[in-house]
Write a protein that holds these residues in place. Structure first.
Motif, mmCIF file in Angstrom:
data_model
loop_
_atom_site.group_PDB
_atom_site.id
_atom_site.type_symbol
_atom_site.label_atom_id
_atom_site.label_comp_id
_atom_site.label_asym_id
_atom_site.label_seq_id
_atom_site.Cartn_x
_atom_site.Cartn_y
_atom_site.Cartn_z
ATOM 1 N N GLU A 128 7.073 -6.889 6.984
ATOM 2 C CA GLU A 128 7.821 -5.729 6.493
ATOM 3 C C GLU A 128 6.886 -4.719 5.843
ATOM 4 O O GLU A 128 7.030 -3.500 6.032
ATOM 5 N N ALA A 129 5.917 -5.209 5.069
ATOM 6 C CA ALA A 129 4.955 -4.316 4.422
ATOM 7 C C ALA A 129 4.155 -3.538 5.463
ATOM 8 O O ALA A 129 3.882 -2.334 5.290
ATOM 9 N N GLU A 130 3.771 -4.189 6.534
ATOM 10 C CA GLU A 130 3.018 -3.507 7.595
ATOM 11 C C GLU A 130 3.870 -2.435 8.264
ATOM 12 O O GLU A 130 3.383 -1.327 8.541
ATOM 13 N N ALA A 131 5.144 -2.730 8.518
ATOM 14 C CA ALA A 131 6.036 -1.747 9.138
ATOM 15 C C ALA A 131 6.245 -0.552 8.214
ATOM 16 O O ALA A 131 6.269 0.612 8.663
ATOM 17 N N ILE A 132 6.397 -0.811 6.919
ATOM 18 C CA ILE A 132 6.557 0.276 5.943
ATOM 19 C C ILE A 132 5.295 1.130 5.905
ATOM 20 O O ILE A 132 5.365 2.365 5.813
ATOM 21 N N HIS A 133 4.133 0.490 5.976
ATOM 22 C CA HIS A 133 2.864 1.225 5.972
ATOM 23 C C HIS A 133 2.778 2.160 7.176
ATOM 24 O O HIS A 133 2.393 3.340 7.035
ATOM 25 N N ILE A 134 3.140 1.674 8.352
ATOM 26 C CA ILE A 134 3.075 2.500 9.565
ATOM 27 C C ILE A 134 4.027 3.690 9.439
ATOM 28 O O ILE A 134 3.671 4.829 9.746
ATOM 29 N N ALA A 135 5.252 3.439 8.958
ATOM 30 C CA ALA A 135 6.215 4.524 8.784
ATOM 31 C C ALA A 135 5.728 5.537 7.751
ATOM 32 O O ALA A 135 5.908 6.754 7.914
ATOM 33 N N ASN A 136 5.079 5.052 6.704
ATOM 34 C CA ASN A 136 4.569 5.945 5.668
ATOM 35 C C ASN A 136 3.448 6.825 6.202
ATOM 36 O O ASN A 136 3.368 8.019 5.887
ATOM 37 N N GLN A 137 2.573 6.255 7.016
ATOM 38 C CA GLN A 137 1.494 7.054 7.607
ATOM 39 C C GLN A 137 2.044 8.120 8.539
ATOM 40 O O GLN A 137 1.532 9.249 8.587
ATOM 41 N N THR A 138 3.104 7.801 9.258
ATOM 42 C CA THR A 138 3.746 8.791 10.132
ATOM 43 C C THR A 138 4.333 9.931 9.307
ATOM 44 O O THR A 138 4.213 11.109 9.654
ATOM 45 N N TRP A 139 4.958 9.589 8.168
ATOM 46 C CA TRP A 139 5.520 10.615 7.279
ATOM 47 C C TRP A 139 4.424 11.536 6.754
ATOM 48 O O TRP A 139 4.594 12.760 6.723
ATOM 49 N N ILE A 140 3.282 10.968 6.359
ATOM 50 C CA ILE A 140 2.173 11.789 5.855
ATOM 51 C C ILE A 140 1.641 12.694 6.960
ATOM 52 O O ILE A 140 1.388 13.887 6.746
ATOM 53 N N ASP A 141 1.476 12.146 8.168
ATOM 54 C CA ASP A 141 0.992 12.955 9.295
ATOM 55 C C ASP A 141 1.952 14.114 9.579
ATOM 56 O O ASP A 141 1.517 15.241 9.840
ATOM 57 N N ASP A 142 3.257 13.847 9.529
ATOM 58 C CA ASP A 142 4.246 14.907 9.754
ATOM 59 C C ASP A 142 4.154 15.970 8.656
ATOM 60 O O ASP A 142 4.254 17.176 8.925
ATOM 61 N N LEU A 143 3.965 15.527 7.424
ATOM 62 C CA LEU A 143 3.858 16.456 6.298
ATOM 63 C C LEU A 143 2.675 17.401 6.489
ATOM 64 O O LEU A 143 2.788 18.619 6.275
ATOM 65 N N LEU A 144 1.545 16.861 6.914
ATOM 66 C CA LEU A 144 0.355 17.687 7.128
ATOM 67 C C LEU A 144 0.521 18.604 8.332
ATOM 68 O O LEU A 144 0.063 19.753 8.328
ATOM 69 N N ARG A 145 1.194 18.117 9.354
ATOM 70 C CA ARG A 145 1.382 18.914 10.563
ATOM 71 C C ARG A 145 2.333 20.095 10.328
ATOM 72 O O ARG A 145 2.258 21.115 11.012
ATOM 73 N N GLU A 146 3.214 19.951 9.341
ATOM 74 C CA GLU A 146 4.239 20.973 9.113
ATOM 75 C C GLU A 146 3.846 21.999 8.045
ATOM 76 O O GLU A 146 4.686 22.795 7.608
ATOM 77 N N LEU A 147 2.589 22.010 7.613
ATOM 78 C CA LEU A 147 2.146 23.085 6.727
ATOM 79 C C LEU A 147 2.312 24.417 7.446
ATOM 80 O O LEU A 147 2.060 24.515 8.648
ATOM 81 N N GLU A 148 2.723 25.449 6.710
ATOM 82 C CA GLU A 148 3.041 26.728 7.356
ATOM 83 C C GLU A 148 2.403 27.887 6.603
ATOM 84 O O GLU A 148 2.130 27.796 5.397
ATOM 85 N N SER B 183 0.814 -1.220 0.000
ATOM 86 C CA SER B 183 0.000 0.000 0.000
ATOM 87 C C SER B 183 0.844 1.265 0.000
ATOM 88 O O SER B 183 0.474 2.266 -0.615
ATOM 89 N N ALA B 184 1.995 1.251 0.678
ATOM 90 C CA ALA B 184 2.827 2.451 0.760
ATOM 91 C C ALA B 184 3.397 2.861 -0.586
ATOM 92 O O ALA B 184 3.715 4.043 -0.799
ATOM 93 N N ASP B 185 3.527 1.926 -1.532
ATOM 94 C CA ASP B 185 4.112 2.228 -2.840
ATOM 95 C C ASP B 185 3.066 2.482 -3.924
ATOM 96 O O ASP B 185 3.413 2.871 -5.040
ATOM 97 N N LEU B 186 1.779 2.280 -3.603
ATOM 98 C CA LEU B 186 0.742 2.501 -4.612
ATOM 99 C C LEU B 186 0.656 3.955 -5.076
ATOM 100 O O LEU B 186 0.471 4.209 -6.274
#
Length: 347
Positions: free
Chosen positions: A297-317, A273-276
């Motif tokens: 491994e796919a599940e761990a990558i998915h969790i890390a990807n969701q964290t990256w997206i959350d950080d991206l949204l939180r850092e809008l300025e 899902s993280a690469d789709l």
């Protein structure tokens, strides 16, 4: 007249999409939704919407649109996305930020070289009916979005708001890295046992090119042949987004958002899902390679990807300077050189 976006030129493949229509595949209804949900979510956040609000998904080339509302806040996100104001004053607005436009403004939402998928979000969203809890367009079934079809020249896409709330425009603090991984990661199966060892090796070592037979349903790939052990037919079973099925010609088909819900070709692997979203940003002629990972491994990558997206949204300025104020008319009305004076004033 109801506020709307008027479509002066629709572009070749512009649809309304949100995050998808879940829970209905048992009835044969595809999920649909954005091919690149990351860009969709950021565009919505910049416009001031919830992440699952419907936006315009723009593929291949962008539309030309006119604002038929008192004011309209928009945000365009995608790889190499480009927003050009055509009237009343031509100017460029960077992607990955919001901008508020006045009634009558005409703009093109498209791409610089290298782009193929982008999302245009509007503050408040589009005033279109939900079909099975989603506004996503399902082209093959002809429902959702705007009458279940591609946008066409002369359409009016209704808006919920005639004017957005007053606030500072927002931007992404840095352009997100949306480059695809060097290898698209897959979980093998569910029918990898229907393929020869040589086919498995070819999938994981070869290079595949996206052919022109590519749309929202799936991508036909050209590359090494993937040989079956005993024929290419199986009893039809369920299909997940990202499944790689291989018909009798031994060339893989990577299934995307509008894929059929069941199929009778064996599926050698499934993209995680993280690469789709990276697949959703690709176009005909692009090449890709695959590597295998485990389910864990796919599940761990998915969790890390969701964290990256959350950080991206939180850092809008907030934007330090409102881009709407940077126009030739405004600049020419000001004395920009300290100490300059008018000869008329001293004559």
């Amino acid at each position: 007249m109801k506020p709307a976006l008027f479509v002066q030129a629709a572009g070749p493949f512009t649809t309304v999409q949100d995050l998808g229509r879940y829970g209905h595949q048992a009835a044969g209804i595809p999920v649909s939704g954005a091919l690149d949900p990351v860009s969709l979510r950021v565009a919505n956040a910049l416009a001031g919407n919830a992440g699952d609000e419907a936006a315009l998904e723009i593929r291949l080339a962008g539309p030309v649109l006119r604002v038929e509302a008192a004011r309209l806040r928009v945000a365009l996100c995608g790889v190499s996305a480009s927003l050009q104001i055509l009237a009343p004053e031509p100017r460029d607005v960077p992607a990955w930020q919001s901008v508020t436009l006045e009634r009558g403004a005409v703009f093109r939402a498209g791409f610089q070289p290298g782009g193929s998928t982008a999302y245009l979000a509007v503050a408040g969203g589009f005033d279109l009916p939900q079909v099975l809890e989603s506004r996503s367009t399902c082209l093959r079934a002809g429902f959702g979005g705007l009458e279940g079809r591609l946008l066409a020249d002369g359409d009016r896409v209704p808006l919920r708001l005639d004017a957005p709330d007053e606030r500072t425009e927002l931007r992404a603090s840095g352009l997100p890295d949306l480059a695809p991984p060097s290898k698209i990661r897959v979980v093998m199966g569910p029918q990898d046992d229907h393929f020869t060892e040589g086919a498995i090796a070819a999938l994981l070592k070869g290079e595949f090119r996206i052919t022109r037979q590519a749309d929202r349903m799936g991508l036909r790939l050209a590359g090494p042949q993937l040989a079956h052990r005993q024929g290419h037919d199986i009893t039809s079973d369920g299909i997940a987004t990202g499944a790689i099925q291989v018909p009798g010609d031994r060339q893989p088909i990577l299934l995307l958002a509008d894929h059929q819900t069941t199929g009778g070709y064996p599926k050698i692997a499934t993209v995680i899902s993280a690469d789709l979203p990276a697949i959703g940003r690709m176009a005909a002629g692009d090449c890709l390679r695959f590597s295998a990972v485990s389910v864990a491994e796919a599940e761990a990558i998915h969790i890390a990807n969701q964290t990256w997206i959350d950080d991206l949204l939180r850092e809008l300025e907030p934007l330090r300077t409102d881009p709407a104020s940077l126009s030739s008319r405004a600049l020419l009305s000001k004395n920009l050189i300290s100490g300059a004076f008018s000869a008329i004033d001293i004559a």
